[in-house]
Scaffold this active site. Structure first.
Site, PDB file in Angstrom:
ATOM      1  N   ASP A  16       0.845  -1.190   0.000  1.00 14.46           N
ATOM      2  CA  ASP A  16       0.000   0.000   0.000  1.00 14.46           C
ATOM      3  C   ASP A  16       0.893   1.256   0.000  1.00 14.46           C
ATOM      4  O   ASP A  16       1.858   1.324  -0.768  1.00 14.46           O
ATOM      5  CB  ASP A  16      -0.964  -0.032   1.187  1.00 14.46           C
ATOM      6  CG  ASP A  16      -2.108   0.965   1.050  1.00 14.46           C
ATOM      7  OD1 ASP A  16      -3.067   0.652   0.330  1.00 14.46           O
ATOM      8  OD2 ASP A  16      -2.033   2.055   1.644  1.00 14.46           O
ATOM      9  N   TYR A  20      -3.380  11.524   1.205  1.00 12.53           N
ATOM     10  CA  TYR A  20      -3.826  11.323  -0.180  1.00 12.53           C
ATOM     11  C   TYR A  20      -3.771  12.630  -0.963  1.00 12.53           C
ATOM     12  O   TYR A  20      -3.311  12.671  -2.113  1.00 12.53           O
ATOM     13  CB  TYR A  20      -5.237  10.737  -0.197  1.00 12.53           C
ATOM     14  CG  TYR A  20      -5.270   9.272   0.150  1.00 12.53           C
ATOM     15  CD1 TYR A  20      -5.430   8.295  -0.830  1.00 12.53           C
ATOM     16  CD2 TYR A  20      -5.110   8.848   1.473  1.00 12.53           C
ATOM     17  CE1 TYR A  20      -5.436   6.951  -0.523  1.00 12.53           C
ATOM     18  CE2 TYR A  20      -5.122   7.505   1.791  1.00 12.53           C
ATOM     19  CZ  TYR A  20      -5.278   6.555   0.795  1.00 12.53           C
ATOM     20  OH  TYR A  20      -5.271   5.226   1.112  1.00 12.53           O
ATOM     21  N   HIS A  25      -4.771  -7.671  -0.447  1.00  8.24           N
ATOM     22  CA  HIS A  25      -4.048  -6.424  -0.224  1.00  8.24           C
ATOM     23  C   HIS A  25      -3.263  -6.393   1.085  1.00  8.24           C
ATOM     24  O   HIS A  25      -2.159  -5.872   1.131  1.00  8.24           O
ATOM     25  CB  HIS A  25      -5.051  -5.270  -0.256  1.00  8.24           C
ATOM     26  CG  HIS A  25      -4.418  -3.919  -0.300  1.00  8.24           C
ATOM     27  ND1 HIS A  25      -3.633  -3.487  -1.353  1.00  8.24           N
ATOM     28  CD2 HIS A  25      -4.444  -2.885   0.582  1.00  8.24           C
ATOM     29  CE1 HIS A  25      -3.214  -2.257  -1.123  1.00  8.24           C
ATOM     30  NE2 HIS A  25      -3.683  -1.865   0.043  1.00  8.24           N
TER      31      HIS A  25
END
Length: 468
Positions: free
Chosen positions: A236, A382, A439
């Site tokens: 990630d 982000y 993930h």
């Protein structure tokens, strides 16, 4: 004669168009030089000129006051005003509210009653804090035993998590890395930090703290601990931060291992489109085609699952306010990501999270975000990574000489092929495909991740030299 002139003009225009296209293509696809990057930017509160550095290392132990646990129980005991799911709908519209009610009940009536036990798990690892560039950074630091030092090659390892994860993802992974009893020739001195703005690490106090800045703080943390050269493993955001670190500071990295091998350059995109038509030409086996292709389906899947990304990359404080003011809202938001990251055959199943990750582990991770009030600061990361400042660095187009290893788990985000990855990491040393897993590899299947990581290490000698 006029026809010849017109034809000549058409040929000339076509030639100019092709020539210009070639120049543009070459400019967009050629590797870029490593940019100059400041490695001591101050990110703490107040003015940097008033900052007095503190290089001491302080022990950290999680000690949550009982009053805080009681407050959370009261919050979870409020009457839920949830909308019932549509008939026949499980998790297609988001996290199912019937399932959410069950999770909240368990969180309040079972999990919190044994919080001392859960807290003891967190404290079973040696944890510390130290100030880096004005920020107090929390990290797990687990060293190998004297017996392991005698029997094995010991390397420093920087272990990096992502969102919506935390250092809790590594609870089963770290012991495998540090114990002398593992079946490999290697053991690792593990440093697993909470990322800046995540968990118990401070958040940056001004805009601009992107993945390159995060990589710099993580590298400076390793230098603070005396590790001038070290391995990196990450998924990630940890994968992207690790890539940035291996690009900006290759002299400090023995090898970089990723379980989310992505690359977003014009050339990688073009290769992905081309590879969709001839997939078996660029893969070691036809059984791995579904990891990458058809690229259109992968893009559509990403579009369907990336709504959270757009929210956090544009208005992180808005979603952050909603999440920090409601533990049930926080649970719904984070649990939905874990539900999605089980596998396609399970993600509409009400027992998927329990089956794949275990309920306690996921609630432990949720507690990290609740106790540290870090939903907003984590979401801001982000926005910083789609900002013009970060985009202008174009670090994906800067080659890194660091040996790189890639582990591709079947149900993770679509990764790039070796053909694409070598544009960024020409020294791609190890590449592996798994037909299972998703993930959160360190949480879901730590033994498989451990085996792949140590296989990568086995192909590299000390200081980045390949073993023969």
């Amino acid at each position: 004669m006029k026809c010849l002139i017109v034809f000549g003009l058409i040929v000339a225009l076509f030639g100019a168009f092709v020539g210009y296209g070639y120049v543009v293509f070459t400019d967009l696809t050629k590797p870029l030089p490593k940019p100059e990057f400041k490695d001591d930017t101050y990110w703490g509160p107040g003015d940097a000129k008033d900052f007095v550095p503190d290089e001491k290392i302080y022990e950290f132990k999680l000690q949550v006051p009982q009053s805080e646990v009681d407050d959370l129980r009261k919050e979870l005991n409020r009457t839920l005003r949830l909308t019932e799911p549509l008939d026949g709908i499980a998790f297609e519209y988001g996290f199912n509210t019937y399932a959410l009610e069950q999770f909240v009940d368990y969180w309040r009536d079972n999990y919190l009653t044994k919080w001392d036990e859960r807290q003891e798990l967190f404290n079973s690892f040696k944890q510390y804090k130290t100030e880096i560039q004005g920020l107090n950074i929390h990290y797990i630091h687990e060293k190998v035993s004297e017996e392991a030092k005698e029997k094995k090659h010991v390397y420093p390892l920087l272990l990096l998590h992502g969102w919506p994860g935390s250092v809790r993802e590594f609870s089963d992974f770290i012991p495998m890395l540090t114990k002398h009893s593992n079946i490999t020739d290697y053991a690792f001195e593990v440093v697993a930090p909470s990322l800046v703005g995540y968990g118990w690490s401070d958040a940056a106090t001004r805009p601009g703290f992107n993945a390159a800045e995060m990589a710099t703080v993580m590298r400076n943390l390793m230098l603070r601990l005396g590790h001038k050269k070290f391995f990196i493993q990450g998924g990630d955001w940890g994968s992207i931060i690790g890539s940035n670190l291996a690009t900006l500071y290759p002299e400090n990295v023995i090898g970089y291992h990723s379980n989310m091998c992505v690359l977003h350059t014009p050339l990688a995109i073009l290769k992905g489109i081309y590879g969709s038509f001839f997939p078996e030409k660029y893969l070691p086996s036809r059984f791995f085609v579904d990891h990458h292709f058809p690229v259109w389906d992968k893009w559509l899947e990403l579009l369907e699952e990336s709504g959270y990304f757009h929210i956090q990359a544009t208005k992180p404080d808005t979603i952050g306010a909603a999440l920090t003011s409601s533990p049930v809202g926080l649970a719904s938001y984070i649990l939905e990501k874990f539900q999605t990251c089980t596998n396609p055959g399970l993600k509409q199943d009400f027992g998927a999270i329990v089956t794949v990750f275990g309920l306690e582990a996921v609630l432990d991770n949720l507690m990290v975000y609740y106790l540290t009030n870090s939903a907003t600061t984590a979401a801001r990361f982000y926005l910083e990574n789609v900002s013009k400042t970060y985009r202008d660095l174009q670090l994906d187009r800067v080659q890194s000489p660091v040996p790189m290893g890639c582990a591709r788990f079947r149900f993770d985000l679509a990764s790039v092929t070796d053909w694409q990855l070598r544009d960024k990491f020409p020294n791609l040393t190890h590449s592996m495909y798994f037909q299972q897993g998703s993930h959160f590899a360190a949480l879901e299947m730590p033994a498989m991740l451990f085996n792949d990581f140590t296989a990568f290490v086995g192909k590299i000698g000390l200081h980045g030299e390949k073993r023969k």
